[in-house]
Structures are given as C-alpha cells and as structure tokens.
Scaffold this active site. Structure first.
Site, PDB file in Angstrom:
ATOM      1  N   LYS A  54      -4.288 -10.625   0.308  1.00  0.00           N
ATOM      2  CA  LYS A  54      -4.399  -9.165   0.250  1.00  0.00           C
ATOM      3  C   LYS A  54      -5.762  -8.743  -0.273  1.00  0.00           C
ATOM      4  CE  LYS A  54       0.582  -8.780  -0.345  1.00  0.00           C
ATOM      5  NZ  LYS A  54       1.704  -8.694  -1.303  1.00  0.00           N
ATOM      6  N   GLN A  98       3.527  -7.388  -7.256  1.00  0.00           N
ATOM      7  CA  GLN A  98       3.888  -8.552  -6.461  1.00  0.00           C
ATOM      8  C   GLN A  98       5.239  -9.086  -6.904  1.00  0.00           C
ATOM      9  OE1 GLN A  98       2.149  -9.853  -3.789  1.00  0.00           O
ATOM     10  NE2 GLN A  98       3.940 -11.147  -3.510  1.00  0.00           N
ATOM     11  N   ASP A 121       3.837   0.012  -1.495  1.00  0.00           N
ATOM     12  CA  ASP A 121       4.840  -0.864  -0.890  1.00  0.00           C
ATOM     13  C   ASP A 121       6.121  -0.098  -0.562  1.00  0.00           C
ATOM     14  OD1 ASP A 121       4.874  -3.388   0.149  1.00  0.00           O
ATOM     15  OD2 ASP A 121       5.654  -4.370  -1.638  1.00  0.00           O
TER      16      ASP A 121
END
Length: 298
Positions: A54, A98, A121
C-alpha cells in the site's frame, strides 16, 4: 470451455494511472498532496507485506503515505489514542487500520474511534449505513475492487444472479450491499451463502456470477459451478508444496484448475482481487482529500 482470466493486475494498473493523474490535478489546484496513514499493530508477516504494498502504491501515485508501527502488546486504549491523533491531523486525509489486530484488542472499538470522514476502508458503522442506503462515502476497498473488475472486464452484474459465499464485514456483506443497489454497475439479484447454508453446491450452481470469500483453500470445486459462470476468487491461502523453494504455494478459495474448465471467466490467485484492493484504496484516499480540501475552502 476454458475460462478467460480476469487480470486484476492489468485492471488495477489502469485505476492506479487514473489515481496518479487525479492526485497530480488535486495538488496543482490546491497545493495539497493527499495523505494516508496506516496503523499497523504487531509484526504479522502478511500484514507487513500488505502495508508495504500500500505504501509503495501510494508513493507511485503521488499520495503521501505514513505507517504508524505499534508493538504487538500496545493496549487497546493506546491504539485508540493514536487513531484519534490521526483524526485530528489535517495533513492526514485517510486512515486505515490494518486488520487483524492482536487478540487482546477489540477491533470494533478501534474502528469506532475512526473519524468516518477519514475511514478509507469503509468499515465505520456510519459508512456501512451509507452503503446500505445507496449513498456511500467510502466503499470498502475489496468489494469496490470486485465491482470494478466485473464492469471493466465486460461482466457487469446488472440483471445477473450473483451468489456471494461468505458473510464477513470486510467482503461478503459489503459486496452484497454494493451489487444489489439500483445503480449502474450493480442492480444484481443477490444470494448470500455462509456456514449455515444447506446444500451449498445447489445454490452456487445457480450463480451467473460467483464471489467466493470463505477463507478455505480450494473449497469451491468444479461440480459447484455452472457452465459459463463468472468466478471471482477473493481468498488467498498458503498450502504446503515441497516442490517450491519456499515450501508452499498460494491458492484461492476456488479450485482454479477444475473451475477454470467450466467457467466463462475467473480471477487468478495471486494477481486477481488483491491488486484491485490496493487500487481502490488510492481512489478512496483521493476522495477523502478532495472532501477535506473542499471543506477547508482551499
């Protein structure tokens, strides 16, 4: 029949090129570079690889990326405090926690601490609710990537029967909610399968488009797929393989060899959904930056 391979790497590169141009345009207009912060807790090897990928994608697209590395024994309160500091940082437009987090941490509490306007997200309940209502602020990256793969490869879900295997909050539920919307690139008839589904194969064989995200290696076999179906394999699993130097190989949740002989199109593992997830993260980060800049009057 041999399936056409839906090349996630190639489609993701198209999207990343679009994001690169959009980031350059945004900085030229406003003087502000989009910024993403990733919170990584612990030293899980797979998570570390995902985060590095990422970061690299962000740098290549002209997006500032920083990773906040916290030890695995960091308390839940300390993680939440770190997220809240990022919420308050105007240079950070998007925040990604994460997952998975260490077992002593309640993931839901950490997600709730995110500013929904920076939740790139799409996991905060505010963003989940907006998705259900058809007015998403941030679509979760993997589901959005799946939709883009289908549309850009000529397999729009519109009017099709889509069967989703898996009901996770990260993939199964949001992809179902996304593809059922009365919108271009969606408008599908949805069936969701899970561990409580009786006769799973009987349901999966009815799918025009089959999305598999169950976390079990090669669990969906050729007898579970109808001739001419489009198969999207979200899974990535390690299986022992003594013939490989590293001692294992990566496979999806679908028996690729068998299913590819029946399907019209299929995603590979790796090189399918994974690159799309990263590409859509760039798009969400850009959206967060554009909204923040507009709100600040820059």
């Amino acid at each position: 029949m041999t399936a056409v391979v839906i090349d996630g790497n190639a489609i993701a590169q198209e999207i990343r090129a679009e994001a690169t141009q959009a980031a350059a345009d945004l900085q030229a207009r406003s003087g502000v570079a989009p910024g993403l912060a990733v919170v990584l807790v612990g030293d899980d090897p797979a998570s570390a690889v995902y985060v590095r990928n990422k970061e690299r994608a962000c740098r290549e697209a002209g997006i500032r990326a920083e990773t906040l590395n916290l030890p695995g024994d960091t308390s839940q309160n300390e993680i939440i405090a770190a997220v809240r500091r990022l919420n308050d940082d105007p240079a950070v437009h998007g925040i990604l926690v994460q997952l998975p987090l260490p077992s002593h941490v309640d993931e839901r509490s950490v997600i709730l601490s995110l500013d929904p306007d920076k939740d790139v997200d799409g996991l905060h309940p505010v963003n989940v609710g907006r998705l259900v209502q058809g007015e998403p602020l941030f679509v979760p990256c993997t589901p959005w990537g799946i939709q883009e793969m289908l549309v850009r490869s000529g397999h729009s879900p519109e009017g099709k029967h889509v069967v989703v295997c898996g009901r996770s909050d990260i993939v199964g539920k949001p992809v179902a909610m996304l593809l059922v919307q009365k919108q271009t690139g969606a408008n599908a008839t949805l069936t969701m399968c899970h561990t409580g589904t009786a006769d799973l194969a009987a349901v999966t064989r009815t799918a025009d488009i089959l999305v598999v995200a169950i976390g079990r290696a090669e669990a969906v076999t050729a007898d579970m797929v109808s001739e001419g179906a489009v198969v999207i394999d979200v899974g990535i699993n390690r299986v022992d393989d003594a013939t490989r130097q590293r001692g294992y190989r990566l496979v999806g949740d679908v028996d690729y060899r068998g299913v590819s002989e029946k399907a019209a199109a299929i995603t590979p593992v790796p090189g399918g959904v994974g690159p799309m997830t990263v590409a859509m993260l760039l798009k969400n980060t850009l959206r967060a930056a554009e909204r923040a800049i507009a709100g600040a009057g820059v």
